[in-house]
Write a protein that holds these residues in place. Structure first.
Motif, PDB file in Angstrom:
ATOM      1  N   GLY A 180       0.814  -1.208   0.000  1.00  0.00           N
ATOM      2  CA  GLY A 180       0.000   0.000   0.000  1.00  0.00           C
ATOM      3  C   GLY A 180       0.844   1.251   0.000  1.00  0.00           C
ATOM      4  N   PHE A 181       0.179   2.375   0.021  1.00  0.00           N
ATOM      5  CA  PHE A 181       0.855   3.664  -0.029  1.00  0.00           C
ATOM      6  C   PHE A 181       1.050   4.209   1.384  1.00  0.00           C
ATOM      7  CE2 PHE A 181      -1.756   3.750  -4.040  1.00  0.00           C
ATOM      8  CZ  PHE A 181      -0.704   3.493  -4.894  1.00  0.00           C
ATOM      9  N   GLY A 182       2.208   4.785   1.649  1.00  0.00           N
ATOM     10  CA  GLY A 182       2.499   5.356   2.963  1.00  0.00           C
ATOM     11  C   GLY A 182       2.223   6.837   3.018  1.00  0.00           C
ATOM     12  N   PHE A 183       0.978   7.220   2.772  1.00  0.00           N
ATOM     13  CA  PHE A 183       0.633   8.634   2.752  1.00  0.00           C
ATOM     14  C   PHE A 183       0.703   9.252   4.146  1.00  0.00           C
ATOM     15  CE2 PHE A 183      -2.251   7.058  -0.783  1.00  0.00           C
ATOM     16  CZ  PHE A 183      -1.447   7.526  -1.807  1.00  0.00           C
ATOM     17  N   ASP A 184       1.044  10.549   4.204  1.00  0.00           N
ATOM     18  CA  ASP A 184       0.883  11.359   5.396  1.00  0.00           C
ATOM     19  C   ASP A 184      -0.272  12.326   5.172  1.00  0.00           C
ATOM     20  OD1 ASP A 184       2.896  10.210   6.859  1.00  0.00           O
ATOM     21  OD2 ASP A 184       4.413  11.659   6.218  1.00  0.00           O
ATOM     22  N   THR A 185      -0.971  12.644   6.241  1.00  0.00           N
ATOM     23  CA  THR A 185      -2.132  13.525   6.125  1.00  0.00           C
ATOM     24  C   THR A 185      -2.288  14.333   7.398  1.00  0.00           C
ATOM     25  OG1 THR A 185      -4.484  13.580   5.522  1.00  0.00           O
ATOM     26  CG2 THR A 185      -3.805  11.875   7.071  1.00  0.00           C
ATOM     27  N   LEU A 186      -3.098  15.366   7.327  1.00  0.00           N
ATOM     28  CA  LEU A 186      -3.387  16.205   8.485  1.00  0.00           C
ATOM     29  C   LEU A 186      -4.628  15.689   9.193  1.00  0.00           C
ATOM     30  CD1 LEU A 186      -2.888  18.878  10.117  1.00  0.00           C
ATOM     31  CD2 LEU A 186      -4.499  19.954   8.527  1.00  0.00           C
ATOM     32  N   GLU A 187      -4.578  15.606  10.521  1.00  0.00           N
ATOM     33  CA  GLU A 187      -5.754  15.320  11.331  1.00  0.00           C
ATOM     34  C   GLU A 187      -6.188  16.627  11.983  1.00  0.00           C
ATOM     35  OE1 GLU A 187      -8.215  13.218  11.469  1.00  0.00           O
ATOM     36  OE2 GLU A 187      -7.237  11.557  12.505  1.00  0.00           O
ATOM     37  N   LEU A 188      -7.402  17.044  11.708  1.00  0.00           N
ATOM     38  CA  LEU A 188      -7.873  18.326  12.217  1.00  0.00           C
ATOM     39  C   LEU A 188      -8.053  18.293  13.731  1.00  0.00           C
ATOM     40  CD1 LEU A 188     -10.507  19.349   9.527  1.00  0.00           C
ATOM     41  CD2 LEU A 188      -8.090  19.941   9.652  1.00  0.00           C
ATOM     42  N   GLU A 189      -7.966  19.452  14.333  1.00  0.00           N
ATOM     43  CA  GLU A 189      -8.122  19.550  15.788  1.00  0.00           C
ATOM     44  C   GLU A 189      -9.594  19.443  16.175  1.00  0.00           C
ATOM     45  OE1 GLU A 189      -7.264  22.571  19.527  1.00  0.00           O
ATOM     46  OE2 GLU A 189      -6.728  23.160  17.496  1.00  0.00           O
ATOM     47  N   ASN A 190     -10.399  20.389  15.736  1.00  0.00           N
ATOM     48  CA  ASN A 190     -11.827  20.384  16.059  1.00  0.00           C
ATOM     49  C   ASN A 190     -12.537  19.472  15.057  1.00  0.00           C
ATOM     50  OD1 ASN A 190     -14.270  20.993  17.208  1.00  0.00           O
ATOM     51  ND2 ASN A 190     -14.438  23.024  16.284  1.00  0.00           N
ATOM     52  N   TYR A 191     -12.145  18.223  15.092  1.00  0.00           N
ATOM     53  CA  TYR A 191     -12.448  17.339  13.977  1.00  0.00           C
ATOM     54  C   TYR A 191     -13.929  17.032  13.824  1.00  0.00           C
ATOM     55  CZ  TYR A 191     -12.847  13.339  17.183  1.00  0.00           C
ATOM     56  OH  TYR A 191     -13.239  12.480  18.167  1.00  0.00           O
ATOM     57  N   THR A 192     -14.677  16.884  14.928  1.00  0.00           N
ATOM     58  CA  THR A 192     -16.074  16.505  14.772  1.00  0.00           C
ATOM     59  C   THR A 192     -16.876  17.605  14.076  1.00  0.00           C
ATOM     60  OG1 THR A 192     -16.572  17.309  17.001  1.00  0.00           O
ATOM     61  CG2 THR A 192     -16.056  14.972  16.769  1.00  0.00           C
ATOM     62  N   VAL A 193     -16.604  18.853  14.411  1.00  0.00           N
ATOM     63  CA  VAL A 193     -17.325  19.969  13.797  1.00  0.00           C
ATOM     64  C   VAL A 193     -16.863  20.176  12.354  1.00  0.00           C
ATOM     65  CG1 VAL A 193     -17.725  22.460  13.889  1.00  0.00           C
ATOM     66  CG2 VAL A 193     -17.753  21.094  15.997  1.00  0.00           C
ATOM     67  N   GLU A 194     -15.549  20.179  12.154  1.00  0.00           N
ATOM     68  CA  GLU A 194     -15.014  20.531  10.835  1.00  0.00           C
ATOM     69  C   GLU A 194     -15.202  19.392   9.826  1.00  0.00           C
ATOM     70  OE1 GLU A 194     -11.165  21.688  12.194  1.00  0.00           O
ATOM     71  OE2 GLU A 194     -11.809  23.725  12.647  1.00  0.00           O
ATOM     72  N   TYR A 195     -15.051  18.165  10.254  1.00  0.00           N
ATOM     73  CA  TYR A 195     -15.319  17.052   9.346  1.00  0.00           C
ATOM     74  C   TYR A 195     -16.811  16.964   9.036  1.00  0.00           C
ATOM     75  CZ  TYR A 195     -10.527  15.256   9.880  1.00  0.00           C
ATOM     76  OH  TYR A 195      -9.151  15.102   9.862  1.00  0.00           O
ATOM     77  N   SER A 196     -17.664  17.295  10.001  1.00  0.00           N
ATOM     78  CA  SER A 196     -19.102  17.329   9.720  1.00  0.00           C
ATOM     79  C   SER A 196     -19.417  18.350   8.640  1.00  0.00           C
ATOM     80  CB  SER A 196     -19.894  17.637  10.990  1.00  0.00           C
ATOM     81  OG  SER A 196     -19.855  16.567  11.903  1.00  0.00           O
ATOM     82  N   THR A 197     -18.799  19.532   8.753  1.00  0.00           N
ATOM     83  CA  THR A 197     -18.992  20.562   7.738  1.00  0.00           C
ATOM     84  C   THR A 197     -18.491  20.090   6.380  1.00  0.00           C
ATOM     85  OG1 THR A 197     -18.775  22.318   9.390  1.00  0.00           O
ATOM     86  CG2 THR A 197     -18.441  22.937   7.093  1.00  0.00           C
ATOM     87  N   ALA A 198     -17.335  19.415   6.377  1.00  0.00           N
ATOM     88  CA  ALA A 198     -16.785  18.911   5.119  1.00  0.00           C
ATOM     89  C   ALA A 198     -17.720  17.895   4.477  1.00  0.00           C
ATOM     90  CB  ALA A 198     -15.414  18.288   5.379  1.00  0.00           C
ATOM     91  N   ILE A 199     -18.327  17.037   5.285  1.00  0.00           N
ATOM     92  CA  ILE A 199     -19.261  16.046   4.754  1.00  0.00           C
ATOM     93  C   ILE A 199     -20.496  16.725   4.177  1.00  0.00           C
ATOM     94  CG2 ILE A 199     -20.862  14.212   5.447  1.00  0.00           C
ATOM     95  CD1 ILE A 199     -18.645  13.224   7.353  1.00  0.00           C
ATOM     96  N   GLU A 200     -21.005  17.739   4.872  1.00  0.00           N
ATOM     97  CA  GLU A 200     -22.185  18.446   4.375  1.00  0.00           C
ATOM     98  C   GLU A 200     -21.918  19.108   3.028  1.00  0.00           C
ATOM     99  OE1 GLU A 200     -23.025  20.924   7.699  1.00  0.00           O
ATOM    100  OE2 GLU A 200     -23.573  19.218   8.969  1.00  0.00           O
ATOM    101  N   LEU A 201     -20.703  19.593   2.824  1.00  0.00           N
ATOM    102  CA  LEU A 201     -20.326  20.128   1.510  1.00  0.00           C
ATOM    103  C   LEU A 201     -20.173  19.002   0.495  1.00  0.00           C
ATOM    104  CD1 LEU A 201     -17.662  22.773   2.584  1.00  0.00           C
ATOM    105  CD2 LEU A 201     -19.924  23.258   1.641  1.00  0.00           C
ATOM    106  N   GLY A 202     -19.521  17.917   0.916  1.00  0.00           N
ATOM    107  CA  GLY A 202     -19.214  16.836  -0.007  1.00  0.00           C
ATOM    108  C   GLY A 202     -20.436  16.162  -0.593  1.00  0.00           C
ATOM    109  N   VAL A 203     -21.483  15.967   0.208  1.00  0.00           N
ATOM    110  CA  VAL A 203     -22.659  15.265  -0.305  1.00  0.00           C
ATOM    111  C   VAL A 203     -23.441  16.107  -1.304  1.00  0.00           C
ATOM    112  CG1 VAL A 203     -22.889  13.793   1.717  1.00  0.00           C
ATOM    113  CG2 VAL A 203     -24.079  16.000   1.676  1.00  0.00           C
ATOM    114  N   GLN A 204     -23.104  17.378  -1.402  1.00  0.00           N
ATOM    115  CA  GLN A 204     -23.713  18.251  -2.417  1.00  0.00           C
ATOM    116  C   GLN A 204     -22.784  18.462  -3.614  1.00  0.00           C
ATOM    117  OE1 GLN A 204     -25.836  21.800  -0.681  1.00  0.00           O
ATOM    118  NE2 GLN A 204     -24.727  21.157   1.154  1.00  0.00           N
ATOM    119  N   GLY A 205     -21.617  17.815  -3.570  1.00  0.00           N
ATOM    120  CA  GLY A 205     -20.663  18.004  -4.650  1.00  0.00           C
ATOM    121  C   GLY A 205     -19.925  19.318  -4.586  1.00  0.00           C
TER     122      GLY A 205
END
Length: 396
Positions: free
Chosen positions: A42-67
């Motif tokens: 597999g690939f050994g990617f590095d990524t950022l984990e957000l701090e206020n993750y529950t709020v910010e990832y929720s916002t990202a999902i709400e944007l994502g499901v609308q394209g």
């Protein structure tokens, strides 16, 4: 790399710092790509984990499901095309299916629940502190990030990878940037929805706004396999217990939650199929970090009095094999036959208590007799209604 991936509108999401909260490593996702093994591993990617993750990832999902979470398809300098754009959803029943339209969005609670079941809203692995960069969350079958994306992420040296362990640009951005990771998962889920009626059934009326109609698409996100069939004999048929079989998503106030001593729970994650887990977390959303779930706002009490009246229809359930029909209401009485789960019967009389068991006199396809109350349910009896307390939950 992280700085290069910042875009207008999400730069604020990428600037926070904190500590990895004590969630356990989420269970590995299942998919059809096979084990994430050699060569390459597999690939050994590095990524950022957000701090206020529950709020910010929720916002990202709400944007994502609308394209709206990522830019439209584009080409990079070497000509490779990056495309995780939202293709939209078909709609309607089998005989009147409408073509896909981006105007139809995936309900946010569907995708939030999928992401929670897949990754517990984690994009990086458990060794990465919140607000820091670390290794991508990767499952045994090379599912990457929050959405545990496997489709298109092959690493064995054939397209889409450039070489063994050398990702394409699209693979790299899915493996390093949470917005592209979520967008890739949205695209996969929409493909599963649009696969009906050709490769899977249409649920309900095929209306994307109806959460129930997502049943087969949700099932397919984890692999449209018998392991996720609700009647899989490897699953305990009594899972759920309580007053409803809906997965509790570890909400101690959910009706199906049953403590098992030492802080455990009688029926946990592994006892439920994938669609059951996702729908359970839609019904009982998990708690935000540092918050405690609160008791329900109200619970409608179950009906009082006998389960059946004479003439009611009963359904055999929860036997794991079959339910004995006996000539008399006694444990050792002669057997008239044995009824499979799902068999419908007509109640002739009862209940009668004998041998510590409550018995109903029933008419069955095998003849009349007596059967134990605990394996008969009344399909017309509504389950108690639970109004979930929204306080402290990641989403409503």
């Amino acid at each position: 790399m992280v700085g290069a991936l910042k875009t207008a509108g999400i730069a604020a999401l990428l600037a926070t710092v904190a500590f990895w909260y004590g969630f356990s490593q989420p269970p590995a996702a299942r998919a059809a790509t096979g084990p994430c093994g050699d060569p390459g591993g597999g690939f050994g990617f590095d990524t950022l984990e957000l701090e206020n993750y529950t709020v910010e990832y929720s916002t990202a999902i709400e944007l994502g499901v609308q394209g709206k979470g990522v830019p439209p398809p584009y080409a990079i300098a070497d000509g490779e095309r990056i495309d995780v754009s939202y293709q939209g959803l078909e709609a309607g029943p089998r005989a009147a299916r409408l073509p896909a339209s981006p105007a139809r969005a995936i309900p946010p609670s569907v995708y939030k629940s999928i992401v929670w079941v897949e990754s517990n809203f984690a994009n990086a692995d458990g060794a990465t502190y919140f607000g820091m960069v670390g290794g991508i969350l990767r499952s045994f079958d090379c599912g990457y990030g929050m959405a545990q994306v496997t489709t298109g992420m092959g690493h064995l040296g054939v397209p889409p990878a450039y070489d063994i362990g050398v990702p394409s640009a699209q693979q790299a951005i899915i493996g390093t940037h949470f917005m592209f990771n979520l967008a890739a998962g949205v695209k996969i889920l929409a493909d599963k929805w649009n696969g009906a009626p050709n490769v899977r059934p249409v649920a309900g009326d095929g209306d994307p706004a109806n959460l129930e109609d997502w049943y087969y698409a949700i099932w397919s996100y984890n692999g449209f396999a018998f392991s996720n069939h609700p009647l899989n004999p490897d699953r305990d048929p009594l899972r759920g217990g309580g007053t409803t079989p809906v997965y509790h998503c570890y909400d101690p106030y959910a009706p199906s939650y049953q403590a098992a001593g030492s802080g455990g729970v009688k029926y946990g994650y592994g006892d439920y199929t994938y669609p059951e887990r996702v729908y359970g977390c839609m019904r009982f959303p998990p708690a935000s970090p540092g918050k405690s779930l609160q008791p329900p706002l109200s619970v409608t009490p179950p009906p009082s009095g006998p389960k059946f009246a004479v003439g009611d229809t009963g359904v055999v359930f929860g036997t794991g094999d079959c339910l004995f029909v006996r000539a008399a209401p006694q444990p050792g009485s002669d057997k008239v036959g044995c009824l499979a789960d799902g068999t419908h019967v007509t109640v002739l009389g009862g209940p009668t208590i004998a041998g510590g068991i409550s018995w109903w006199n029933i008419h069955t396809p095998l003849g009349d007799g007596w059967s134990a109350d605990q394996f008969l349910k009344n399909p017309n009896t509504p389950a108690p209604a639970v109004v979930v307390n929204p306080d402290g939950r990641i989403w409503l």
